[in-house]
Each structure stands twice: as structure tokens, then as C-alpha cells.
Write a protein that holds these residues in place. Sequence first.
Motif, PDB file in Angstrom:
ATOM      1  N   UNK A  18     -10.170  63.477  60.823  1.00 40.13           N
ATOM      2  CA  UNK A  18      -8.751  63.740  61.050  1.00 40.13           C
ATOM      3  C   UNK A  18      -8.542  64.684  62.225  1.00 40.13           C
ATOM      4  N   UNK A  19      -9.417  65.651  62.389  1.00 41.45           N
ATOM      5  CA  UNK A  19      -9.295  66.542  63.555  1.00 41.45           C
ATOM      6  C   UNK A  19      -9.537  65.777  64.851  1.00 41.45           C
ATOM      7  N   UNK A  20     -10.486  64.847  64.829  1.00 41.87           N
ATOM      8  CA  UNK A  20     -10.702  64.025  66.035  1.00 41.87           C
ATOM      9  C   UNK A  20      -9.480  63.158  66.320  1.00 41.87           C
ATOM     10  N   UNK A  21      -8.866  62.615  65.272  1.00 43.37           N
ATOM     11  CA  UNK A  21      -7.655  61.820  65.482  1.00 43.37           C
ATOM     12  C   UNK A  21      -6.530  62.668  66.068  1.00 43.37           C
ATOM     13  N   UNK A  22      -6.399  63.907  65.596  1.00 42.85           N
ATOM     14  CA  UNK A  22      -5.375  64.801  66.153  1.00 42.85           C
ATOM     15  C   UNK A  22      -5.630  65.073  67.631  1.00 42.85           C
ATOM     16  N   UNK A  23      -6.884  65.211  67.985  1.00 41.63           N
ATOM     17  CA  UNK A  23      -7.198  65.441  69.398  1.00 41.63           C
ATOM     18  C   UNK A  23      -6.720  64.267  70.250  1.00 41.63           C
ATOM     19  N   UNK A  24      -7.024  63.056  69.806  1.00 47.27           N
ATOM     20  CA  UNK A  24      -6.610  61.887  70.584  1.00 47.27           C
ATOM     21  C   UNK A  24      -5.093  61.705  70.563  1.00 47.27           C
ATOM     22  N   UNK A  73      -4.918  71.349  61.792  1.00 46.90           N
ATOM     23  CA  UNK A  73      -5.786  72.505  61.557  1.00 46.90           C
ATOM     24  C   UNK A  73      -4.971  73.777  61.423  1.00 46.90           C
ATOM     25  N   UNK A  74      -4.005  73.976  62.321  1.00 44.65           N
ATOM     26  CA  UNK A  74      -3.127  75.154  62.264  1.00 44.65           C
ATOM     27  C   UNK A  74      -1.675  74.684  62.400  1.00 44.65           C
ATOM     28  N   UNK A  75      -1.090  74.101  61.363  1.00 44.73           N
ATOM     29  CA  UNK A  75       0.244  73.501  61.491  1.00 44.73           C
ATOM     30  C   UNK A  75       1.346  74.517  61.774  1.00 44.73           C
ATOM     31  N   UNK A 109       7.038  67.734  60.903  1.00 45.21           N
ATOM     32  CA  UNK A 109       6.494  66.891  59.837  1.00 45.21           C
ATOM     33  C   UNK A 109       5.120  67.391  59.385  1.00 45.21           C
ATOM     34  N   UNK A 110       4.258  67.744  60.324  1.00 43.61           N
ATOM     35  CA  UNK A 110       2.897  68.150  59.983  1.00 43.61           C
ATOM     36  C   UNK A 110       2.888  69.425  59.162  1.00 43.61           C
TER      37      UNK A 110
END
Length: 446
Positions: A18-24, A73-75, A109-110
Amino acid sequence: MTVAPRPEWRRPGPTAEQRRNDLWIGLGMTGLALVSLTLARSTGAFLLGPPPSGPEQLFWTVAVTLPLIWRRRWPATTLLIVAVAFIASQARSAPETQFSSWALFCALYTLGAWGQDRQLSRRLRIGVIATMFAWLGLYYAVMIDHIPADTFADAVGPVPPVLAAMVNGVLLNVLVFGFAYFFGETAWVAARREHELRAQAEDLRRSQAEARERAVLGERVRIARELHDVVAHHVSVMGVQASACRRVFDRDPGKARTALTAIEQSARTAVDELRRMLGVLRTSAGTDAAPPTAGGVERIDELVERARAAGLTATLGVYGDPVALPESVSQTAYRVTQEAVTNTLKHAEAALLDVRVRYLAREVEVDVTDDGRGGGRADTAGLGLIGMRERVTAHDGDLEAGPRTGGGWRVRARFPLPASADRPTGPQREPSDRQQAAASGAEPST
């Protein structure tokens, strides 16, 4: 299914994937925002007023959208950065507004979906939304005096054009921020319910495993009690034979030799039964269950009669040459048949029941079939099947239980007989008159 809320639950942080998806996602949003900035500069549509320099436009575009790479990670931090950068970019009349607004929506939303502290998350989102509306009101108050006179030259509606534009902007922002808040809460509730369902499923699996373990334990104790009776009977016979041998040892050596042979055979049988009893008691536990009524293959016809009395068309067939069985094997064959017939009466909704006892060369087999609901049997993986399997395994036998090809259900158990069991000696279960008649050529009972 009602899920009991657990206010103390905190949603786990994002996984590595999920962190990798957030990066992209963050990088993709930033790239699209830069494309939107290029298009806005190319069309000259600067809706917020004269824009700042090119590098500053790039800075504000990146500042609003790039923090999304840390959104799960830090919403809370991400929302604060995006909100401050969004207001600052509009205050500086940065021309890119489309993807910046989407970045603010995504950050709101996050935080609603992934915020660990629900109270802080709620307050922070409400504060950001209130700040955005305050900024919108301030923007309208400052810009209302700078609107060119010919801006609304073609307006024909009943509402004053300036008021209509302001109301339209407020309604659009209410819709955007309302959806961001609502969908964030919905996502968090869905995650909590999924966690609750997973925990309940784990509790259910654990309770089922404990119930199966208790059933196995209770069945082993019952088997051991039955084998204990068999062993005690053998030992009693040995005592009687030894007493008879002592009395005739001097005057009739032949009878003494016969008694000693019987003692030897009874001792071997008792040792085998004792070994089997110790084998089923692999786990030590106590139980207060009353010992079941003794029964053997000679009582299988009673089970068939009971099924007939319940309204089933039940048949009993005996095939092969009936032989006297070791008592423990006879009892186990009866118990398996009893459990199978009981399941048919309780769960199968059957009309026909067929029970067969087969005496093979080195095996004895009991076979129970019906025409009921094979796929919906309530006890197919339950405690009854566990008990049957434990009993059959204790005698090194094989158990088959499952739906039949043509419909219905089948339970078949095979028990190996000792090499010397053609006509075993000692205490055994004799075939019933009906079984002997069937074996002698008479038609099986119906």
C-alpha cells in the motif's frame, strides 16, 4: 450479521504494498497536475488573477499534490500540508486548480479512512473544511469589488449574477467536502467491520476445534471403557481356566492342556485389546459421561427395526459366512452402524435405508446407505463422524463417509480380522439367527 463495535480498535498502518501504491499515486497526481498547469498557461485562463512567476507556479503545484505519497503513512500531516499549500497557492493566484482540488479531496478522505486517533481525525477534518469555507468567503469578499462590469453582461436568470456565482461555488464545495468526509468515514467503518468479522471467524474456528477435540476425547474414553470391559472379561475367563487346570492337572493332563491353550489364547487377546485401549487414550482427560449400552453385530437388526418404525423402508442384508467376531470389533461395528442410522433419521430426510454386513476373507464390513440429502448432511464434518473415525482407527480399520454418486449418503467401515480369526476362541459376539439364516442361503431380511 450485527457486528459489535469495538471503540478501542485502531486500524493497522498500511502495508508495504500500500505504501508503494501511495508513492505511485502521489507521483502520478503530481505529473498530471504539471500537465494541467502547462495547459492552463497555454490557454491563458488565469481565473484567480495574474499568476506568479513560472518557478513559483511549479512550486505550488508540486507542494499541493506531492505529499500524497505519504497519505496513508501519515494522513494527518499530509492533510495539513496539502490544505496549507492549497490555500497559499490560491492566495498567490497559481493557475493550476483542478488536480490541486482533487489532492485536497484525497487527503481529506485518507485521514477519515486511515486516521488512528478518531477524535483527532474528526476534529482535524472539520477544522480544515471550516477553514476552506472561511477562505472561500474571504476570497469572495475581496474579489467582489474587482469583477469587471461586463462579466455578467449576458445574464438572464432571476437571481443576481454575483449571488448566483457565489451560491454555485458554495454548493460545489459543500458537495466535494461532504463526499470526502462521508467516504472517509465509510471506509474506516468497513475496515473495522472486516476486522470484527475476521476476529469472529477466528473465534468460531477455535471453538469448533475445541469442540472436535472434546468430542474425540470423550469418544476415546468411551472406547476405552468398552475395551476395558472386554479385557476384564478375558482376564476373568483366564482365572476360571487356570482354576480348572489346577484341579485336573494331575488326574487329566489332556483337559489341563486344553485349559492352558485357552488361557494362552485369552491372554494374547487381552494383551491386544489392552494395547488398543492404551492407544486410544493418547490424551488424558476425565469425563462424567455415562457408559453407553453394550451392543454388537447381533443387534444391528434392532437398528433397522427402529428405522422402520420411524417410517423408512429399511433393509438388512448379511453376506458371506458369518463368523464369531472379537467383542471389541463387534461393538465398534455396531456403534458405527448406530451413528450412521441416527444421522439418516435426523438429517438426511431419506425414504430408503440399506444396511449390509459383509464377512470377507480377512475383513468384516458394515455398509449403510440412504437416498437422502447427501450434500447437506449436518454431521458430515461434525462430532459424529469424528467418533466413528476414532473407533474405526482404534481397530486399524478404514472408514468411508460421503455422498453417493447417484444421490444419498454412504458410510462404510472395514475392520481387519487376525490371521487366526477364522474361528476365534474366547468371548466373542455370535451371529444372530437372522444373520445365520442369510448366510446359509436364505434371502436377506427386508
